[in-house]
Design a protein around this motif. Structure first.
Motif, mmCIF file in Angstrom:
data_model
loop_
_atom_site.group_PDB
_atom_site.id
_atom_site.type_symbol
_atom_site.label_atom_id
_atom_site.label_comp_id
_atom_site.label_asym_id
_atom_site.label_seq_id
_atom_site.Cartn_x
_atom_site.Cartn_y
_atom_site.Cartn_z
ATOM 1 N N ILE A 1 3.547 -13.872 -9.124
ATOM 2 C CA ILE A 1 2.349 -14.710 -9.313
ATOM 3 C C ILE A 1 1.611 -14.294 -10.577
ATOM 4 C CG2 ILE A 1 0.082 -15.304 -8.358
ATOM 5 C CD1 ILE A 1 1.318 -15.000 -5.552
ATOM 6 N N ASN A 2 1.433 -12.985 -10.772
ATOM 7 C CA ASN A 2 0.719 -12.496 -11.966
ATOM 8 C C ASN A 2 1.467 -12.853 -13.248
ATOM 9 O OD1 ASN A 2 -1.531 -11.380 -10.713
ATOM 10 N ND2 ASN A 2 -0.485 -9.444 -10.302
ATOM 11 N N GLU A 3 2.793 -12.773 -13.184
ATOM 12 C CA GLU A 3 3.599 -13.135 -14.357
ATOM 13 C C GLU A 3 3.425 -14.618 -14.698
ATOM 14 O OE1 GLU A 3 8.253 -12.990 -15.899
ATOM 15 O OE2 GLU A 3 7.798 -12.857 -13.761
ATOM 16 N N GLN A 4 3.513 -15.468 -13.650
ATOM 17 C CA GLN A 4 3.340 -16.900 -13.878
ATOM 18 C C GLN A 4 1.921 -17.235 -14.331
ATOM 19 O OE1 GLN A 4 5.682 -19.439 -13.814
ATOM 20 N NE2 GLN A 4 7.004 -17.635 -13.807
ATOM 21 N N LEU A 5 0.948 -16.512 -13.789
ATOM 22 C CA LEU A 5 -0.433 -16.717 -14.223
ATOM 23 C C LEU A 5 -0.602 -16.398 -15.699
ATOM 24 C CD1 LEU A 5 -2.914 -15.467 -11.461
ATOM 25 C CD2 LEU A 5 -2.970 -17.657 -12.652
ATOM 26 N N ARG B 1 5.471 -7.150 3.187
ATOM 27 C CA ARG B 1 6.406 -6.976 2.065
ATOM 28 C C ARG B 1 6.570 -8.276 1.269
ATOM 29 N NH1 ARG B 1 9.080 -3.703 5.927
ATOM 30 N NH2 ARG B 1 10.377 -5.478 6.581
ATOM 31 N N LYS B 2 6.546 -9.408 1.990
ATOM 32 C CA LYS B 2 6.698 -10.704 1.309
ATOM 33 C C LYS B 2 5.534 -10.942 0.345
ATOM 34 C CE LYS B 2 7.376 -15.634 2.191
ATOM 35 N NZ LYS B 2 7.490 -16.705 3.235
ATOM 36 N N LEU B 3 4.325 -10.666 0.835
ATOM 37 C CA LEU B 3 3.153 -10.847 -0.026
ATOM 38 C C LEU B 3 3.153 -9.824 -1.161
ATOM 39 C CD1 LEU B 3 0.357 -11.562 2.612
ATOM 40 C CD2 LEU B 3 1.381 -13.190 1.022
ATOM 41 N N GLN B 4 3.544 -8.598 -0.847
ATOM 42 C CA GLN B 4 3.578 -7.541 -1.864
ATOM 43 C C GLN B 4 4.563 -7.899 -2.976
ATOM 44 O OE1 GLN B 4 5.363 -3.708 -0.829
ATOM 45 N NE2 GLN B 4 3.560 -2.666 -1.715
ATOM 46 N N ASN B 5 5.721 -8.426 -2.580
ATOM 47 C CA ASN B 5 6.739 -8.784 -3.576
ATOM 48 C C ASN B 5 6.349 -10.018 -4.396
ATOM 49 O OD1 ASN B 5 8.373 -6.671 -2.745
ATOM 50 N ND2 ASN B 5 9.498 -7.921 -1.260
ATOM 51 N N SER B 6 5.455 -10.854 -3.823
ATOM 52 C CA SER B 6 5.072 -12.078 -4.535
ATOM 53 C C SER B 6 4.043 -11.824 -5.630
ATOM 54 C CB SER B 6 4.511 -13.111 -3.550
ATOM 55 O OG SER B 6 3.225 -12.725 -3.080
ATOM 56 N N LYS C 1 -3.296 -23.349 -8.232
ATOM 57 C CA LYS C 1 -2.431 -23.053 -7.087
ATOM 58 C C LYS C 1 -2.025 -21.584 -7.065
ATOM 59 C CE LYS C 1 -0.533 -27.735 -6.716
ATOM 60 N NZ LYS C 1 0.662 -28.584 -6.915
ATOM 61 N N LEU C 2 -1.728 -21.027 -8.242
ATOM 62 C CA LEU C 2 -1.355 -19.609 -8.321
ATOM 63 C C LEU C 2 -2.498 -18.709 -7.878
ATOM 64 C CD1 LEU C 2 0.614 -19.617 -11.700
ATOM 65 C CD2 LEU C 2 1.574 -19.138 -9.446
ATOM 66 N N ASN C 3 -3.708 -19.060 -8.265
ATOM 67 C CA ASN C 3 -4.877 -18.270 -7.842
ATOM 68 C C ASN C 3 -5.081 -18.364 -6.337
ATOM 69 O OD1 ASN C 3 -5.872 -17.033 -10.224
ATOM 70 N ND2 ASN C 3 -6.670 -18.998 -10.924
ATOM 71 N N GLN C 4 -4.787 -19.543 -5.775
ATOM 72 C CA GLN C 4 -4.871 -19.689 -4.318
ATOM 73 C C GLN C 4 -3.834 -18.815 -3.626
ATOM 74 O OE1 GLN C 4 -4.379 -23.913 -3.873
ATOM 75 N NE2 GLN C 4 -6.557 -24.372 -4.180
ATOM 76 N N GLN C 5 -2.609 -18.771 -4.209
ATOM 77 C CA GLN C 5 -1.566 -17.910 -3.648
ATOM 78 C C GLN C 5 -1.957 -16.445 -3.762
ATOM 79 O OE1 GLN C 5 2.222 -18.801 -5.443
ATOM 80 N NE2 GLN C 5 2.025 -21.014 -5.079
ATOM 81 N N LEU C 6 -2.571 -16.092 -4.878
ATOM 82 C CA LEU C 6 -2.984 -14.702 -5.083
ATOM 83 C C LEU C 6 -4.065 -14.305 -4.094
ATOM 84 C CD1 LEU C 6 -2.237 -12.413 -7.034
ATOM 85 C CD2 LEU C 6 -4.165 -13.094 -8.466
ATOM 86 N N LYS C 7 -4.945 -15.268 -3.786
ATOM 87 C CA LYS C 7 -6.013 -14.982 -2.830
ATOM 88 C C LYS C 7 -5.449 -14.705 -1.436
ATOM 89 C CE LYS C 7 -10.593 -16.621 -1.526
ATOM 90 N NZ LYS C 7 -11.596 -17.712 -1.636
ATOM 91 N N LYS C 8 -4.333 -15.389 -1.129
ATOM 92 C CA LYS C 8 -3.705 -15.186 0.182
ATOM 93 C C LYS C 8 -3.194 -13.756 0.355
ATOM 94 C CE LYS C 8 -2.234 -19.968 0.959
ATOM 95 N NZ LYS C 8 -1.066 -20.877 1.087
#
Length: 553
Positions: free
Chosen positions: A375-379, A366-371, A298-305
């Motif tokens: 995401i990388n930390e959780q990954l 900005r929302k994606l940039q801040n995420s 799921k995190l990789n899917q979010q990162l792809k977004k």
């Protein structure tokens, strides 16, 4: 071949030669399906293993160490009551079936002598061990009790009359004048009792070469050659009481059937016993692993977004630059991208003003940039946990049974399982790691769990010592305690590292090695995790014989 009737025949002969006339001095049940009798014979204590395991049922003399459980089972208590100090009169086989009977003579508290038979039935999942009174024919106790509703053929509870397993109505090959000539392997199995698949193939070839059944059975009586062999058709280990040719390629000889079985079942039995002790733990870790792997997906899917992030920023810039060209209420607009002079069509919200549409795209950017940092930390956290848990599960594949407690302790300290409440007992000082010595006299220490790996590598080893670990595969940390290792010692340390890893059954295993001073542990890293640089890599085979020969007693 399997532990068939022919092998049982040879084993009974070996047991009679070594244990007949001995006295039972100790009775243990280290695991649910296994019984250990210590028999004092010819001024020597020998361990007799009786196993009713569904996959590895057998009877043998064993040299493997077994721990005595703190609380004896009901079956062991019964055996200790009736046959402690009993004399072993004889070992018998039921015809040529996989049923071994041990005749015992024991005194009770009043000094009266009573006769018993300890019976091991080797019948896959129906395998069982019985203590039967010769005087009454009744079952005194048995290792697997079965209620009447689950077994209609015979009673399998204490006090029931002992009834033999169903007869196969086949011919005992040791008590017949038939030659076996003209019979195929399947015909031989169908006609004669206790002949397994591989034995029947060898027997058919043996007879076709001009011999007969009597010649074959005579070899079992007089020329036992215990060996382990790889099978041509299935490429797996088998064990053969005589030297087989047509179904084997690589053969290793052993001095006795007991030593043969110790080596043949070494890993199989070890893994099964570890699985019995850690079933609930591994189940819990598997659940956590499954959740973690799903989370990573799921995190990789979010990162792809976040790939569209730069596009949203561009749309915001273009809408701000060409704001005067945007008509209120439009659902889209085509503008020129001044970075590459290409036309770009941008969707608009008709209810928003041109400025609000631009700010909407900036907000998405900005929302994606801040995420991304989150995401990388959780990954990183989740991936490290997956690697750690996989290393723990992998360690259960190559550690010995006595090392399981250390792994459980590691999981408790890491918070993955809760500590069970036990009566306060004085803890014994634990030895860290297992010691080996190269042929050139250099000491090697191996960590048996991740806590030991950390202690050995980060605290106990000197900076100029050499560290070994399989490349990109879970395994133990191995420390070669020298600053100037010779080639033989490097190869031997690497072989030990490959053996104590998930790659134990592979060949040409890559092993990294480097001096301790080039290793460091990141802050907050899981037990056993280190990073290093400047390493060299060597390819080795995980040679069990070499590893065993280097182990310090």
């Amino acid at each position: 071949m399997s532990f068939d009737g022919m092998f049982t025949h040879a084993m009974v002969n070996e047991l009679n030669q070594n244990l007949s006339g001995g006295r039972i001095s100790k009775i243990q049940q280290p695991f649910a399906n296994e019984l250990i009798l210590t028999v004092r014979s010819n001024r020597k204590n020998r361990q007799l293993l009786l196993s009713a395991h569904p996959n590895y049922a057998r009877v043998q003399i064993t040299d493997q160490p077994f721990a005595n459980p703190a609380k004896p089972s009901t079956f062991v208590m019964s055996l200790r009551k009736y046959i402690t100090s009993a004399i072993v009169q004889d070992f018998r086989q039921l015809n040529n079936d996989r049923v071994v009977m041990i005749d015992l003579s024991a005194k009770n508290e009043l000094g009266d002598i009573h006769e018993y038979t300890l019976i091991t039935e080797i019948m896959a999942r129906h395998s069982n061990i019985f203590l039967v009174s010769k005087e009454t024919g009744k079952i005194v106790d048995l290792i697997k009790r079965v209620s009447p509703e689950n077994n209609s053929y015979r009673g399998l509870l204490p006090g029931d009359d002992y009834k033999l397993p169903p007869a196969q109505n086949k011919i005992n090959p040791f008590e017949t004048s038939e030659t076996g000539k003209g019979l195929s392997a399947s015909d031989l199995r169908a006609k004669f009792e206790g002949i397994g698949l591989d034995t029947s193939k060898e027997l058919a070839d043996f007879i076709e070469a001009g011999h007969n059944l009597a010649d074959f059975t005579e070899l079992y009586q007089n020329q036992i050659h215990p060996n382990a062999a790889k099978s041509n058709d299935k490429n797996k280990l088998g064990f053969f009481p005589i030297s087989f040719n047509s179904t084997t390629t690589e053969v290793t000889a052993y001095p006795s059937l007991g030593e043969l079985l110790d080596n043949f079942y070494l890993d199989k039995a070890r893994l099964d016993r570890i699985e019995q002790q850690t079933k609930s733990i591994t189940h819990r870790l598997d659940i956590i692993l499954k959740k973690d792997k799903s989370k990573i997906k799921k995190l990789n899917q979010q990162l792809k977004k976040t790939d569209v992030m730069s596009k949203y920023n561009l749309y915001g810039e273009l809408l701000t630059t060409y704001m005067s060209q945007i008509k209120h209420g439009s659902s889209s607009i085509t503008l020129t991208n001044y970075y590459n002079n290409e036309e770009v069509t941008i969707k608009l919200n008709p209810e928003y003003s041109p400025s609000m549409n631009a700010q909407s795209y900036y907000k998405k950017y900005r929302k994606l940039q801040n995420s991304i940092p989150h995401i990388n930390e959780q990954l990183e956290i989740t991936t490290n946990e997956v690697n750690y848990l996989e290393s723990v599960l992998a360690s259960l594949e190559y550690v010995d049974i006595e090392d399981v407690d250390g792994i459980v302790e590691e999981l408790i300290s890491s918070g993955y399982i809760k500590k069970k409440r036990k009566n306060a007992r004085k803890k014994r000082k634990k030895k860290i790691g297992e010691n080996f010595q190269t042929t050139n006299g250099i000491e090697i220490t191996v960590g048996k769990n991740n806590l030991e790996n950390d202690q050995l590598t980060m605290k106990l080893a000197q900076k100029n010592h050499y560290w070994f670990h399989v490349k990109n595969i879970p395994g133990s940390h191995v420390i070669l305690k020298t600053s100037t290792p010779d080639e033989d010692s490097i190869t031997q340390a690497a072989t030990i590292a490959a053996y104590y890893s998930k790659a134990r059954d592979s060949s040409k295993v890559p092993v990294d090695y480097v001096q301790i001073k080039h290793i460091r542990k990141p802050n907050g890293a899981k037990p056993g995790f280190v990073i290093f640089e400047g390493q060299k890599t060597i390819l080795v085979d995980p040679d069990r014989k070499l590893v065993e020969s280097l182990k310090e007693n």
